[in-house]
Design a protein around this motif. Structure first.
Motif, PDB file in Angstrom:
ATOM      1  N   LYS A   1       8.645   8.421  11.346  1.00  0.00           N
ATOM      2  CA  LYS A   1       8.028   9.421  10.451  1.00  0.00           C
ATOM      3  C   LYS A   1       8.008  11.116  11.535  1.00  0.00           C
ATOM      4  O   LYS A   1       7.858  10.854  12.401  1.00  0.00           O
ATOM      5  CB  LYS A   1       6.931   9.079  10.428  1.00  0.00           C
ATOM      6  CG  LYS A   1       6.367   9.778   8.672  1.00  0.00           C
ATOM      7  CD  LYS A   1       4.749   9.058   8.722  1.00  0.00           C
ATOM      8  CE  LYS A   1       4.617   9.780   7.498  1.00  0.00           C
ATOM      9  NZ  LYS A   1       2.731   9.607   6.343  1.00  0.00           N
TER      10      LYS A   1
ATOM     11  N   ASP B   1       7.276  -2.745   7.302  1.00  0.00           N
ATOM     12  CA  ASP B   1       6.440  -2.998   6.518  1.00  0.00           C
ATOM     13  C   ASP B   1       5.242  -3.686   5.875  1.00  0.00           C
ATOM     14  O   ASP B   1       4.742  -4.064   5.637  1.00  0.00           O
ATOM     15  CB  ASP B   1       5.651  -2.071   7.714  1.00  0.00           C
ATOM     16  CG  ASP B   1       5.101  -0.965   6.838  1.00  0.00           C
ATOM     17  OD1 ASP B   1       6.437  -0.358   5.745  1.00  0.00           O
ATOM     18  OD2 ASP B   1       4.998   0.163   7.353  1.00  0.00           O
ATOM     19  N   TYR B   2       5.944  -3.391   4.590  1.00  0.00           N
ATOM     20  CA  TYR B   2       5.138  -3.655   3.089  1.00  0.00           C
ATOM     21  C   TYR B   2       5.950  -3.947   1.663  1.00  0.00           C
ATOM     22  O   TYR B   2       6.584  -3.082   1.741  1.00  0.00           O
ATOM     23  CB  TYR B   2       3.979  -2.444   2.631  1.00  0.00           C
ATOM     24  CG  TYR B   2       3.495  -2.567   1.592  1.00  0.00           C
ATOM     25  CD1 TYR B   2       2.713  -3.908   1.273  1.00  0.00           C
ATOM     26  CD2 TYR B   2       3.820  -1.806   0.647  1.00  0.00           C
ATOM     27  CE1 TYR B   2       2.247  -3.967  -0.419  1.00  0.00           C
ATOM     28  CE2 TYR B   2       3.214  -2.150  -0.561  1.00  0.00           C
ATOM     29  CZ  TYR B   2       2.304  -2.808  -1.110  1.00  0.00           C
ATOM     30  OH  TYR B   2       1.404  -3.206  -2.218  1.00  0.00           O
TER      31      TYR B   2
ATOM     32  N   ARG C   1       5.744 -10.510   9.024  1.00  0.00           N
ATOM     33  CA  ARG C   1       6.176 -10.685  10.497  1.00  0.00           C
ATOM     34  C   ARG C   1       7.158 -11.819  11.605  1.00  0.00           C
ATOM     35  O   ARG C   1       8.103 -11.314  11.904  1.00  0.00           O
ATOM     36  CB  ARG C   1       5.191  -9.455  10.852  1.00  0.00           C
ATOM     37  CG  ARG C   1       4.467  -8.652  10.793  1.00  0.00           C
ATOM     38  CD  ARG C   1       3.587  -8.286  12.251  1.00  0.00           C
ATOM     39  NE  ARG C   1       2.403  -9.159  12.086  1.00  0.00           N
ATOM     40  CZ  ARG C   1       0.731  -9.039  10.881  1.00  0.00           C
ATOM     41  NH1 ARG C   1       1.520  -7.317  10.340  1.00  0.00           N
ATOM     42  NH2 ARG C   1      -0.550  -9.615  10.477  1.00  0.00           N
TER      43      ARG C   1
ATOM     44  N   PRO D   1      -2.131  -1.680   0.483  1.00  0.00           N
ATOM     45  CA  PRO D   1      -3.030  -1.772   1.448  1.00  0.00           C
ATOM     46  C   PRO D   1      -3.214  -0.185   2.184  1.00  0.00           C
ATOM     47  O   PRO D   1      -2.515   0.598   2.561  1.00  0.00           O
ATOM     48  CB  PRO D   1      -2.220  -2.277   2.055  1.00  0.00           C
ATOM     49  CG  PRO D   1      -1.432  -3.300   1.610  1.00  0.00           C
ATOM     50  CD  PRO D   1      -1.389  -2.164  -0.193  1.00  0.00           C
ATOM     51  N   PRO D   2      -4.440  -0.414   2.884  1.00  0.00           N
ATOM     52  CA  PRO D   2      -4.532   0.925   3.714  1.00  0.00           C
ATOM     53  C   PRO D   2      -4.201   1.887   4.039  1.00  0.00           C
ATOM     54  O   PRO D   2      -3.053   2.504   5.040  1.00  0.00           O
ATOM     55  CB  PRO D   2      -5.963   0.768   4.401  1.00  0.00           C
ATOM     56  CG  PRO D   2      -6.385  -0.439   3.738  1.00  0.00           C
ATOM     57  CD  PRO D   2      -5.579  -1.509   2.692  1.00  0.00           C
ATOM     58  N   GLU D   3      -2.985   0.834   5.313  1.00  0.00           N
ATOM     59  CA  GLU D   3      -2.717   1.273   6.267  1.00  0.00           C
ATOM     60  C   GLU D   3      -0.569   1.604   5.409  1.00  0.00           C
ATOM     61  O   GLU D   3      -0.209   2.406   6.035  1.00  0.00           O
ATOM     62  CB  GLU D   3      -1.920  -0.556   7.168  1.00  0.00           C
ATOM     63  CG  GLU D   3      -3.101  -0.568   8.192  1.00  0.00           C
ATOM     64  CD  GLU D   3      -2.422  -1.318   8.886  1.00  0.00           C
ATOM     65  OE1 GLU D   3      -0.987  -1.824   9.146  1.00  0.00           O
ATOM     66  OE2 GLU D   3      -2.926  -1.705   9.680  1.00  0.00           O
ATOM     67  N   ALA D   4      -0.475   0.918   4.909  1.00  0.00           N
ATOM     68  CA  ALA D   4       0.629   1.560   3.542  1.00  0.00           C
ATOM     69  C   ALA D   4       0.213   2.488   3.442  1.00  0.00           C
ATOM     70  O   ALA D   4       1.349   3.600   3.056  1.00  0.00           O
ATOM     71  CB  ALA D   4       1.343   0.428   2.917  1.00  0.00           C
ATOM     72  N   LYS D   5      -0.637   3.214   2.837  1.00  0.00           N
ATOM     73  CA  LYS D   5      -0.441   3.842   1.979  1.00  0.00           C
ATOM     74  C   LYS D   5      -1.069   5.326   3.123  1.00  0.00           C
ATOM     75  O   LYS D   5      -0.896   6.042   2.688  1.00  0.00           O
ATOM     76  CB  LYS D   5      -2.499   3.818   1.100  1.00  0.00           C
ATOM     77  CG  LYS D   5      -2.405   5.033   0.765  1.00  0.00           C
ATOM     78  CD  LYS D   5      -4.075   5.433  -0.241  1.00  0.00           C
ATOM     79  CE  LYS D   5      -4.805   6.136  -1.288  1.00  0.00           C
ATOM     80  NZ  LYS D   5      -6.055   5.454  -1.677  1.00  0.00           N
ATOM     81  N   LYS D   6      -1.129   5.083   4.846  1.00  0.00           N
ATOM     82  CA  LYS D   6      -0.878   6.337   5.234  1.00  0.00           C
ATOM     83  C   LYS D   6       0.448   6.209   5.383  1.00  0.00           C
ATOM     84  O   LYS D   6       0.434   7.945   5.856  1.00  0.00           O
ATOM     85  CB  LYS D   6      -1.929   6.080   6.149  1.00  0.00           C
ATOM     86  CG  LYS D   6      -3.440   6.069   6.541  1.00  0.00           C
ATOM     87  CD  LYS D   6      -4.058   5.925   7.645  1.00  0.00           C
ATOM     88  CE  LYS D   6      -5.937   5.351   7.250  1.00  0.00           C
ATOM     89  NZ  LYS D   6      -6.497   5.419   8.170  1.00  0.00           N
ATOM     90  N   THR D   7       1.075   5.673   5.584  1.00  0.00           N
ATOM     91  CA  THR D   7       2.610   5.908   6.252  1.00  0.00           C
ATOM     92  C   THR D   7       3.501   5.572   5.352  1.00  0.00           C
ATOM     93  O   THR D   7       4.559   6.233   5.134  1.00  0.00           O
ATOM     94  CB  THR D   7       2.720   3.792   7.022  1.00  0.00           C
ATOM     95  OG1 THR D   7       2.397   2.647   6.497  1.00  0.00           O
ATOM     96  CG2 THR D   7       2.062   4.014   8.127  1.00  0.00           C
ATOM     97  N   ASP D   8       3.808   4.916   4.243  1.00  0.00           N
ATOM     98  CA  ASP D   8       4.915   4.648   2.731  1.00  0.00           C
ATOM     99  C   ASP D   8       4.265   5.466   1.665  1.00  0.00           C
ATOM    100  O   ASP D   8       5.537   5.835   0.909  1.00  0.00           O
ATOM    101  CB  ASP D   8       5.050   3.235   3.122  1.00  0.00           C
ATOM    102  CG  ASP D   8       5.323   2.489   3.846  1.00  0.00           C
ATOM    103  OD1 ASP D   8       5.394   3.132   4.727  1.00  0.00           O
ATOM    104  OD2 ASP D   8       5.287   0.681   3.862  1.00  0.00           O
TER     105      ASP D   8
END
Length: 452
Positions: A113, A278-279, A359, A390-397
């Motif tokens: 990123k 990842d998502y 994964r 998902p919380p992780e995907a919301k931050k990254t994607d």
């Protein structure tokens, strides 16, 4: 002559009915006779039924097998092979027009990123940025001059008013003296004209003061419109220079890179895409006749063609699209034209995949899969989908702070320029020191995206 077996048995049975006690003497003989008769009749009955009703028995057996197979395999599952893997495809475009001078990535390459992907020619933007800095410095000095001018005009007005007071006092003395014959009439007239001249000068100075205060009234050097306008122009030039470096909005894999060195790009042109793996999820198109039993929350079995029958994915129904594919197509159907043909529509169903299984066995977007939804589970209402980011995907994607933080460094630069161009005693003693400090501050503040 030897009698047939069936006739012999009938004679034995008739003799028993007639009371032939010589041949049947006890209870054991009766049981043996009954067993012989029962075995013979059973064999004859089964032989007769099997030969006559064989097709019906075979059909009944097949029907039972089909019913069992439907109950255990088909009745509880709704399957389709019209399904595929999908996810987010992030487009990479330029935010400003320019010529490409460097391409730093290639297709299938993984990027982080905010990693630098493409660099555009920025000479023109650099010149405009430096010009905007000088314009801001000039604006600050101009406003400072206006404040000093207003202060000087107030002092002049105060001085003229003091002179006017003295002249009016002299005019009173000359008027009294001329009446008494002590002072000539000409001196009294001259004093009167001096008073009128000073009053006119004061009015002129007051007009100049009002004209000057119109630019600075109720403001300071930090919120004056002249300075703010120059600061906005500096921000615009800063963004134009900053956006000559194109970075990855999210982490993922580069796909369909089409940009080349020397290309003339614009904000409308797609340079490449970034695919975060990842998502992602599955979209299965079920017939409308099958949707009545599909509910969010029902488990799903998924087989991907890339792995065949060697691996089975497990998912869950997240939600059902609010319309069929034809409703959202480029040319929706119009059944009121008269050429109506009834077809069974398909509605997309969103299926969530297990991240742990992904994964271990990664997939790619667009791959074909076969999905089977277990409709024996009740699930929940179709009006209450389980779809969420998902919380992780919301931050990254689903977010890229890079674009919202582009002006993070320019505010500090503007503050430094204003501070360096305000009049102070130190600047009067050493004017070159402020210029050197500003150049050093600009190099420290102006950010550049991280390179690969």
């Amino acid at each position: 002559m030897k009698m047939p077996g069936n006739e012999k048995k009938r004679n034995i049975f008739f003799s028993f009915l007639l009371g032939n006690k010589e041949r049947i003497r006890n209870k054991g003989s009766f049981q043996r006779l009954f067993q012989v008769l029962w075995r013979s009749w059973k064999r004859d009955l089964f032989s007769f039924a099997f030969n006559k009703y064989r097709p019906f028995l075979v059909f009944f057996l097949i029907l039972c097998l089909v019913a069992l197979w439907w109950f255990f395999f088909t009745g509880r599952w709704v399957a389709t092979n019209d399904a595929y893997v999908t996810g987010n495809v992030i487009p990479v475009k330029a935010q400003t027009s320019g010529r490409v001078v460097e391409v730093l990535v290639e297709s299938t390459q993984f990027v982080q990123k905010n990693q630098l992907l493409v660099r555009l020619d920025s000479l023109k933007q650099q010149v405009a940025f430096e010009s905007a800095q000088h314009n801001l410095a000039m604006a600050v000095r101009r406003v400072e001059d206006l404040f000093n001018k207003a202060r000087s005009l107030r002092h002049k007005i105060a001085a003229q008013k003091a002179i006017l007071g003295r002249q009016r006092y002299d005019l009173g003395l000359y008027s009294s003296g001329s009446k008494a014959g002590v002072v000539s009439v000409q001196d009294a007239v001259d004093a009167q004209w001096k008073v009128a001249e000073i009053e006119s000068t004061i009015r002129q100075l007051e007009d100049e003061l009002r004209s000057t205060e119109a630019w600075i009234q109720k403001t300071t050097i930090w919120d004056n419109p002249i300075v703010l306008k120059a600061a906005v122009e500096l921000k615009d030039a800063y963004l134009a220079l900053y956006r000559c470096q194109i970075v990855a909005p999210v982490a993922g894999y580069i796909a369909r890179r089409s940009v080349q060195v020397g290309d003339e790009v614009s904000p409308e042109k797609l340079l490449m895409s970034v695919v975060p793996l990842d998502y992602y999820w599955v979209v299965a198109n079920y017939r409308e006749t099958e949707l009545r039993r599909i509910r969010p929350g029902q488990p799903v079995k998924i087989r991907a063609d890339i792995y065949g029958r060697h691996y089975l994915y497990h998912g869950i129904v997240e939600g059902i699209e609010p319309g069929s594919g034809t409703v959202f197509s480029l040319l929706p159907p119009d059944n009121a034209t008269g050429n109506y043909i009834h077809v069974v529509e398909r509605v997309p169903v969103r299926i969530k995949l297990d991240p742990t299984e992904l994964r271990k066995h990664p997939l790619r977007l667009g791959l074909s899969v076969v999905t089977k939804v277990n409709v024996s589970y009740q699930g929940q209402s179709v009006l209450k989908p389980l779809t969420e980011i998902p919380p992780e995907a919301k931050k990254t994607d689903y977010s890229s702070p890079y674009f919202t933080e582009e002006l993070a460094g320019v505010d500090h630069l503007i503050k430094s320029i204003i501070e360096q161009n305000r009049y102070s005693q130190d600047q009067a003693e050493n004017p070159n020191q402020a210029e050197n400090s500003l150049s050093q501050k600009q190099q420290e503040i102006f950010p550049s995206p991280p390179s690969n």
